[in-house]
Design a protein around this motif. Structure first.
Motif, PDB file in Angstrom:
ATOM      1  N   ASP A 258       0.825  -1.207   0.000  1.00 10.13           N
ATOM      2  CA  ASP A 258       0.000   0.000   0.000  1.00 10.13           C
ATOM      3  C   ASP A 258       0.862   1.262   0.000  1.00 10.13           C
ATOM      4  N   THR A 259       1.940   1.275   0.773  1.00  7.47           N
ATOM      5  CA  THR A 259       2.822   2.445   0.760  1.00  7.47           C
ATOM      6  C   THR A 259       3.484   2.611  -0.608  1.00  7.47           C
ATOM      7  N   LEU A 260       3.788   1.497  -1.246  1.00  8.43           N
ATOM      8  CA  LEU A 260       4.366   1.557  -2.590  1.00  8.43           C
ATOM      9  C   LEU A 260       3.341   2.109  -3.584  1.00  8.43           C
ATOM     10  N   ARG A 261       2.078   1.718  -3.407  1.00  9.34           N
ATOM     11  CA  ARG A 261       1.015   2.227  -4.282  1.00  9.34           C
ATOM     12  C   ARG A 261       0.938   3.750  -4.221  1.00  9.34           C
ATOM     13  N   GLN A 262       0.954   4.295  -3.005  1.00 10.85           N
ATOM     14  CA  GLN A 262       0.866   5.746  -2.860  1.00 10.85           C
ATOM     15  C   GLN A 262       2.047   6.441  -3.518  1.00 10.85           C
ATOM     16  N   MET A 263       3.227   5.855  -3.385  1.00 10.96           N
ATOM     17  CA  MET A 263       4.415   6.486  -3.951  1.00 10.96           C
ATOM     18  C   MET A 263       4.370   6.455  -5.480  1.00 10.96           C
ATOM     19  N   VAL A 264       4.012   5.308  -6.049  1.00 14.87           N
ATOM     20  CA  VAL A 264       4.037   5.159  -7.506  1.00 14.87           C
ATOM     21  C   VAL A 264       2.919   5.973  -8.154  1.00 14.87           C
ATOM     22  N   SER A 265       1.725   5.938  -7.568  1.00 16.19           N
ATOM     23  CA  SER A 265       0.581   6.585  -8.209  1.00 16.19           C
ATOM     24  C   SER A 265       0.559   8.095  -7.993  1.00 16.19           C
ATOM     25  N   GLN A 266       1.088   8.576  -6.861  1.00 17.48           N
ATOM     26  CA  GLN A 266       0.989   9.992  -6.543  1.00 17.48           C
ATOM     27  C   GLN A 266       2.348  10.693  -6.497  1.00 17.48           C
ATOM     28  N   SER A 267       3.250  10.134  -5.727  1.00 12.72           N
ATOM     29  CA  SER A 267       4.508  10.846  -5.472  1.00 12.72           C
ATOM     30  C   SER A 267       5.414  10.904  -6.696  1.00 12.72           C
ATOM     31  N   PHE A 268       5.598   9.780  -7.392  1.00 11.48           N
ATOM     32  CA  PHE A 268       6.487   9.788  -8.547  1.00 11.48           C
ATOM     33  C   PHE A 268       6.024  10.783  -9.623  1.00 11.48           C
ATOM     34  N   PRO A 269       4.741  10.769 -10.037  1.00 10.68           N
ATOM     35  CA  PRO A 269       4.310  11.762 -11.041  1.00 10.68           C
ATOM     36  C   PRO A 269       4.492  13.200 -10.556  1.00 10.68           C
ATOM     37  N   GLN A 270       4.140  13.437  -9.273  1.00 11.42           N
ATOM     38  CA  GLN A 270       4.258  14.788  -8.750  1.00 11.42           C
ATOM     39  C   GLN A 270       5.714  15.241  -8.686  1.00 11.42           C
ATOM     40  N   LEU A 271       6.597  14.345  -8.311  1.00  9.57           N
ATOM     41  CA  LEU A 271       8.018  14.685  -8.259  1.00  9.57           C
ATOM     42  C   LEU A 271       8.557  14.999  -9.651  1.00  9.57           C
ATOM     43  N   LEU A 272       8.140  14.215 -10.635  1.00  8.97           N
ATOM     44  CA  LEU A 272       8.603  14.460 -12.005  1.00  8.97           C
ATOM     45  C   LEU A 272       8.051  15.782 -12.525  1.00  8.97           C
ATOM     46  N   ILE A 273       6.773  16.047 -12.251  1.00 11.04           N
ATOM     47  CA  ILE A 273       6.174  17.327 -12.666  1.00 11.04           C
ATOM     48  C   ILE A 273       6.922  18.491 -12.030  1.00 11.04           C
ATOM     49  N   SER A 274       7.184  18.381 -10.733  1.00  6.20           N
ATOM     50  CA  SER A 274       7.875  19.457 -10.026  1.00  6.20           C
ATOM     51  C   SER A 274       9.281  19.651 -10.568  1.00  6.20           C
ATOM     52  N   ALA A 275       9.996  18.553 -10.821  1.00  6.39           N
ATOM     53  CA  ALA A 275      11.368  18.650 -11.319  1.00  6.39           C
ATOM     54  C   ALA A 275      11.410  19.316 -12.689  1.00  6.39           C
ATOM     55  N   VAL A 276      10.508  18.903 -13.592  1.00  6.51           N
ATOM     56  CA  VAL A 276      10.490  19.490 -14.944  1.00  6.51           C
ATOM     57  C   VAL A 276      10.085  20.945 -14.876  1.00  6.51           C
ATOM     58  N   THR A 277       9.087  21.252 -14.040  1.00 11.85           N
ATOM     59  CA  THR A 277       8.624  22.639 -13.912  1.00 11.85           C
ATOM     60  C   THR A 277       9.738  23.532 -13.385  1.00 11.85           C
TER      61      THR A 277
END
Length: 630
Positions: free
Chosen positions: A139-158
């Motif tokens: 479940d913790t992996l689910r939260q990271m993959v579905s929410q954190s990874f996309p948000q981190l990539l968006i933030s990094a590119v932005t």
């Protein structure tokens, strides 16, 4: 307390795993995320162009062209936003598939790997903690993959895109932003790194709590019988308090980070406003890649870019909790996946055979004759040995832990069709011998031969197929009675399962169940008595029809009346088979061909019932009640 941090390489391994599962969809999702992030960064460029157009018209006094130019800019920005919306919807849909698909595949890999782990692993690890890998860690992996990874990539590119725009317009102001970002980075690394080790401890403590709860649930009757409720509560409180402490320490680090970064961002916004105003007031030359002079059209959008820049860095801080928890969960998942599977160097296999001209010949169809197929590596020849159930141990030593030998120089034999009984106090080594016959553990010294073949040469799955086991602790699975009996032989027909139940003496009570053989069992057969559950277990072994049976306290949980029924079925089951019996009730072993008395891992007496009574040794004392097994 362990100082362990999340291992290096977990992120890269997780990304490699995801890309291995989704080689096309993952890169596509990344492209969509990057495009969406870039589009979210460009409004500042449009703002600069709009302000510049208005500024030019203000100076020249010509307003005729400004309206059309602004409309074109707004139209172009709207087009980009529509494309970004499509991109955002696309990557969200793809990430839903990738996230759930990755978790599904990881659960499958974990479970498949778990089936190949040795019995020793389950003997030395808390079952609730193992379960936690499939629930909390996933479940913790689910939260990271579905929410954190996309948000981190968006933030990094932005952040990268906005920084490039800043450099393009004004290097002086960009350097001020960089100074603020360096301070943010130091705080993020300090506080984020400090929380990682505590999040790993939190996941470990959570697994321990779940393991304890499962253990108490399984033994709730024992807890109540011995009035152990208060002690159980105290033990649970101790584990729960540890989980609380680790969770608080982990979240204290990460929860401080958000407010700090927010306030630094606000201060940075003010500093940029003051610095821009001073540069404009002083008429300072602009250092930029654009070559444009510093003006209101640059200073005002720069404030907006600063806010967006800092906001995305704050987004990173908000994801730290989920990231470090997800990485801790991923590490525990990979640890389970990396456990060494049960080693099997066996090459002798069990095959169907028939006799031709007095010799055994392998055949695909079932003939009722089984043979060991033994390929000889020296000359490439293959020999076939008929499966008869001849089992012999020669000078066997064994220790579960190095330096703590539990079997000493054990030698015995069981010819086909013989019944061998093991008698002795708890811990004497009776069950250990049967574990070695199944190769749940490998011996330290000596040899064990099955039909003259060293069992180390026999493939474990084939060896265990040639052995039937009825354990003292019965495990029934969710399903019908018939399906539980068929567990012993998956291709058995309904008629074979019913015949096995009749042989074991289970048919009588099964036919009186609400739906007979189709009665659904749940909760390890909680709706059956202990004796009935054991009868189904015996029927399960009977349907497998192996030449060697191991009965480990098979009748210990059955009342005297049921024992008589079972004993008749067991006698029929044992007919023509080699049987190893472990029993505390000596009445069940009187008719054995040989009775072996064990004490602290050594054979101290052997012989049949009459011979051992005549010796008047320990067996005589056990049988007459002069000596207790315990």
């Amino acid at each position: 307390m362990s100082k362990r941090k999340v291992k290096k390489g977990v992120v890269s391994r997780l990304l490699r795993t995801m890309r291995g599962f989704y080689p096309v969809m993952l890169p596509l999702a990344v492209v969509c995320i990057v495009f969406s992030a870039v589009v979210s960064s460009i409004p500042s460029i449009f703002m600069q162009n709009v302000i510049a157009a208005v500024e030019t018209s203000w100076v020249s006094g010509d307003w005729s062209a400004v309206g059309g130019r602004i409309l074109r800019l707004v139209g172009l920005l709207g087009t980009f936003y529509v494309l970004a919306l499509v991109s955002s919807v696309t990557y969200n849909q793809i990430m839903a598939i990738i996230t759930q698909g990755t978790l599904k595949k990881l659960r499958g890999v974990m479970f498949d790997g778990m089936q190949r782990l040795p019995i020793k692993y389950f003997d030395t690890h808390n079952h609730g903690d193992i379960m936690s890998h499939y629930t909390n860690d996933i479940d913790t992996l689910r939260q990271m993959v579905s929410q954190s990874f996309p948000q981190l990539l968006i933030s990094a590119v932005t952040v990268l895109t906005i920084f490039c725009i800043m450099i393009y317009y004004c290097i002086w102001l960009a350097l001020v932003v960089v100074a603020g970002v360096v301070l943010m980075y130091v705080l993020t690394k300090k506080l984020g790194g400090g929380s990682a080790k505590f999040f790993f401890r939190q996941q470990t403590a959570l697994g321990q709590v779940e393991g304890f709860v499962e253990e108490i649930m399984n033994g709730e009757k024992v807890v109540k019988v011995f009035c152990h409720e208060r002690e159980s509560e105290a033990d649970f409180d101790r584990l729960n308090d540890r989980l609380y402490r680790e969770s608080v320490r982990a979240n204290q680090y990460s929860n401080v980070l958000g407010p700090l970064l927010n306030n630094i961002g606000n201060i940075l916004y003010v500093v940029i406003a003051v610095a821009g105003g001073l540069l404009l007031a002083c008429g300072a030359p602009n250092l930029s890649l654009s070559g444009k002079a510093l003006s209101i059209s640059i200073a005002v959008p720069f404030l907006n870019m600063t806010k967006q820049f800092v906001g995305n860095i704050n987004q990173v801080s908000h994801q730290i909790n989920a990231v470090v928890m997800g990485l801790a969960g991923a590490e525990r998942i990979f640890d389970l996946m990396d456990e060494h599977p049960e080693q099997d160097e066996g090459y002798v296999t069990l095959v169907n055979a028939r006799e031709e001209n007095g010799q055994l010949v392998e055949c695909p169809e079932r003939t009722g004759i089984w043979a060991w197929k033994h390929p000889h590596q020296a000359d490439g020849s293959v020999t076939y040995t008929r499966l008869t159930g001849d089992v012999r141990l020669f000078d066997v030593d064994f220790a579960y832990e190095e330096g703590k030998t539990v079997l000493h120089d054990v030698s015995l034999y069981a010819k086909p069709g013989q019944k061998v009984a093991f008698v002795g106090a708890t811990g004497a080594g009776k069950t250990t011998i049967t574990n070695l016959l199944n190769r749940f553990y490998d011996i330290a010294d000596g040899k064990i031969r099955y039909d003259g073949i060293n069992i180390n040469k026999i493939r474990k799955s084939d060896l265990r197929r040639a052995l039937g086991v009825v354990l003292q602790d019965v495990n029934l699975f969710t399903g019908t009675v018939l399906e539980n009996i068929r567990y012993g032989k998956l291709d058995a027909s309904d008629e074979e399962c019913i015949a096995a139940a009749k042989l074991a003496g289970a048919d009588d009570f099964i036919t009186r169940l609400p739906e007979g053989y189709q009665t659904m069992l749940t909760g390890n057969g909680a709706n059956l008595s202990q004796g009935q559950r054991q009868l189904i277990s015996i029927a399960r072994a009977a349907v497998a029809d192996p030449p060697v049976m191991i009965l480990d306290e098979a009748t210990s949980s059955i009342d005297t009346r049921t024992e008589a029924i079972v004993q008749r079925g067991m006698d029929a089951l044992m007919k023509g088979r080699t049987v190893f019996v472990i029993a505390h009730r000596l009445s069940t072993v009187k008719n054995s061909n040989v009775i072996i008395v064990l004490d602290h891992g050594r054979i101290i007496e052997r012989g049949d019932h009459e011979a051992l009574l005549a010796q008047k040794g320990q067996y005589y004392q056990l049988y007459t009640g002069a000596f207790e097994l315990e």
